[in-house]
Design a protein around this motif. Sequence first.
Motif, PDB file in Angstrom:
ATOM      1  N   ILE A 243      34.013  52.233  37.462  1.00  0.00           N
ATOM      2  CA  ILE A 243      35.436  51.882  37.491  1.00  0.00           C
ATOM      3  C   ILE A 243      35.957  51.495  36.109  1.00  0.00           C
ATOM      4  O   ILE A 243      35.334  50.712  35.384  1.00  0.00           O
ATOM      5  N   VAL A 244      37.131  52.039  35.781  1.00  0.00           N
ATOM      6  CA  VAL A 244      37.943  51.511  34.689  1.00  0.00           C
ATOM      7  C   VAL A 244      39.078  50.723  35.324  1.00  0.00           C
ATOM      8  O   VAL A 244      39.786  51.229  36.205  1.00  0.00           O
ATOM      9  N   PHE A 245      39.235  49.461  34.901  1.00  0.00           N
ATOM     10  CA  PHE A 245      40.280  48.591  35.437  1.00  0.00           C
ATOM     11  C   PHE A 245      41.389  48.447  34.414  1.00  0.00           C
ATOM     12  O   PHE A 245      41.134  48.209  33.226  1.00  0.00           O
ATOM     13  N   MET A 246      42.651  48.576  34.862  1.00  0.00           N
ATOM     14  CA  MET A 246      43.816  48.427  33.983  1.00  0.00           C
ATOM     15  C   MET A 246      44.736  47.353  34.531  1.00  0.00           C
ATOM     16  O   MET A 246      45.171  47.418  35.683  1.00  0.00           O
ATOM     17  N   GLY A 247      45.038  46.343  33.714  1.00  0.00           N
ATOM     18  CA  GLY A 247      45.934  45.276  34.141  1.00  0.00           C
ATOM     19  C   GLY A 247      46.218  44.330  32.993  1.00  0.00           C
ATOM     20  O   GLY A 247      45.554  44.381  31.949  1.00  0.00           O
ATOM     21  N   THR A 248      47.185  43.445  33.182  1.00  0.00           N
ATOM     22  CA  THR A 248      47.572  42.532  32.108  1.00  0.00           C
ATOM     23  C   THR A 248      47.706  41.074  32.538  1.00  0.00           C
ATOM     24  O   THR A 248      47.064  40.208  31.966  1.00  0.00           O
ATOM     25  N   PRO A 249      48.515  40.736  33.578  1.00  0.00           N
ATOM     26  CA  PRO A 249      48.794  39.318  33.842  1.00  0.00           C
ATOM     27  C   PRO A 249      47.753  38.652  34.727  1.00  0.00           C
ATOM     28  O   PRO A 249      46.774  39.271  35.168  1.00  0.00           O
TER      29      PRO A 249
ATOM     30  N   GLY B 282      34.880  49.736  31.925  1.00  0.00           N
ATOM     31  CA  GLY B 282      35.882  49.466  30.908  1.00  0.00           C
ATOM     32  C   GLY B 282      37.081  48.746  31.476  1.00  0.00           C
ATOM     33  O   GLY B 282      37.397  48.877  32.672  1.00  0.00           O
ATOM     34  N   VAL B 283      37.734  47.958  30.630  1.00  0.00           N
ATOM     35  CA  VAL B 283      38.962  47.251  30.997  1.00  0.00           C
ATOM     36  C   VAL B 283      40.033  47.609  29.977  1.00  0.00           C
ATOM     37  O   VAL B 283      39.813  47.510  28.762  1.00  0.00           O
ATOM     38  N   ILE B 284      41.182  48.039  30.467  1.00  0.00           N
ATOM     39  CA  ILE B 284      42.319  48.381  29.607  1.00  0.00           C
ATOM     40  C   ILE B 284      43.404  47.338  29.824  1.00  0.00           C
ATOM     41  O   ILE B 284      43.792  47.071  30.969  1.00  0.00           O
TER      42      ILE B 284
ATOM     43  N   LYS C  80      42.632  40.131  29.213  1.00  0.00           N
ATOM     44  CA  LYS C  80      41.759  40.143  28.033  1.00  0.00           C
ATOM     45  C   LYS C  80      40.889  38.885  27.999  1.00  0.00           C
ATOM     46  O   LYS C  80      39.684  38.967  27.723  1.00  0.00           O
ATOM     47  N   GLU C  81      41.493  37.740  28.265  1.00  0.00           N
ATOM     48  CA  GLU C  81      40.730  36.493  28.276  1.00  0.00           C
ATOM     49  C   GLU C  81      39.560  36.593  29.261  1.00  0.00           C
ATOM     50  O   GLU C  81      38.429  36.204  28.949  1.00  0.00           O
ATOM     51  N   TYR C  82      39.835  37.145  30.443  1.00  0.00           N
ATOM     52  CA  TYR C  82      38.807  37.268  31.462  1.00  0.00           C
ATOM     53  C   TYR C  82      37.732  38.276  31.024  1.00  0.00           C
ATOM     54  O   TYR C  82      36.536  38.028  31.194  1.00  0.00           O
TER      55      TYR C  82
END
Length: 315
Positions: free
Chosen positions: A6-12, A31-33, A52-54
Motif C-alpha cells: 500500500i501507498v498511503f496519501m493524506g495530510t491532516p 510509502g506515504v505521500i 508527516k509527523e506520524y
Amino acid sequence: MEKLRIVFMGTPEFAVGILDTILKHNYEVVGVITAADKPAGRGQKVKFSAVKEYALANNLNLLQPTNLKDEQFLSELKNLNANLQVVVAFRMLPEVVWRMPKLGTFNLHASLLPNYRGAAPINWAIINGETKTGVTTFFIDDKIDTGAMILSKEIAIDENENAGNLHDRLMDLGSIAVAETLAVIEKGNVTTTIQQDSAEIKTAYKLNKENCKIDWTKSGNEIHNLIRGLSPYPCAWCFFEDKNEQWNVKIYDAIFTEENHNYPIGKIQTTKKELKVAVANGYIEIKSLQFPGKKKMTTSELLNGISFSDEAHVK
C-alpha cells in the motif's frame, strides 16, 4: 488472495487515524505521500503535516511532491511497486497516479456519497442540519468524489454536536471502513456501486470568510447549526458593535432558545454571566467566543472585563 503493498496519501489529523489503523492491521505500507512543508503562523516557522509527523515517528518511507505529474516523483512512486493506493484527505490526483497500481486507488470520504462531495463534508452536514452522516470508500476516477462506491457506514449526528467532535467520531468510523475495504480487496471479491447523480445532491463547498459569517436574519436553528458546524475550526464569526467601536468576533459555542420577543434582530442583552443575541424566533446565547487579539474565553470570563451598553448589537 493477493498480499497488499500500500501507498498511503493524506495530510491532516483525520488521515493519521486511518494510517494508524492500516498499520495496526499489519498491512504493508511501502510509502506515504503527504503535502510539502510550508511556513505557518506569525513566525512563519516550517510546519510538518500531521501525516508527516506520524510517518517520521513510525519510520515510514515518505515522499512530499509539489507536483504530482513530476517525472522524478512518478518514477519514485512506480519504484515503490505498490499494488494499491489509499487516499484520505489529500488532493485531486492526476490520472497517471491513480491508475498506477494494479488493484486501483480508493479514497475515504467523510460523507454518505453522493451527498457532500467536496472539501468540507463534516462541516456542511452540521451546517445544513443533517441528523445523520457517515463515511464512504470509493475508487477514484477523473472527477472529485464521484467514483464507484465500495462501502459506506452511517452515524447519527447529535443536535448539539460540533464539527470537532463529529470529526473524531468519523475518523474512528473511517478506520473501520478502510479496514473492511482492504479486506475485501485483498480477498479479490470487491463489488462496487455506481453513484447516481440528481438535482437533490448537496455539496460540501470550500469554507471561506464569507460563508463562515453569521447572518443574524436567519432562524435561530440555522445560526446555531452554523456555529457548531464551524467549531472549533475555522469558526463562525460576526461583528460586535457598541459605543462607536467594532470588533470581529469568533463564536465557538452557543445554544438556541425559541421564544417570542419584541427586540430588534441582533440586539445584545447581557447579565453578569450571560450574553444573548436576539434573532427572529428567539435568542442565541453565546457560551464561548474570541475577541481580536485575545484568547478564546467563556462568556462569563469576557463579561468580567467588559460591559456593553443598551446600543450593543451584532451584524
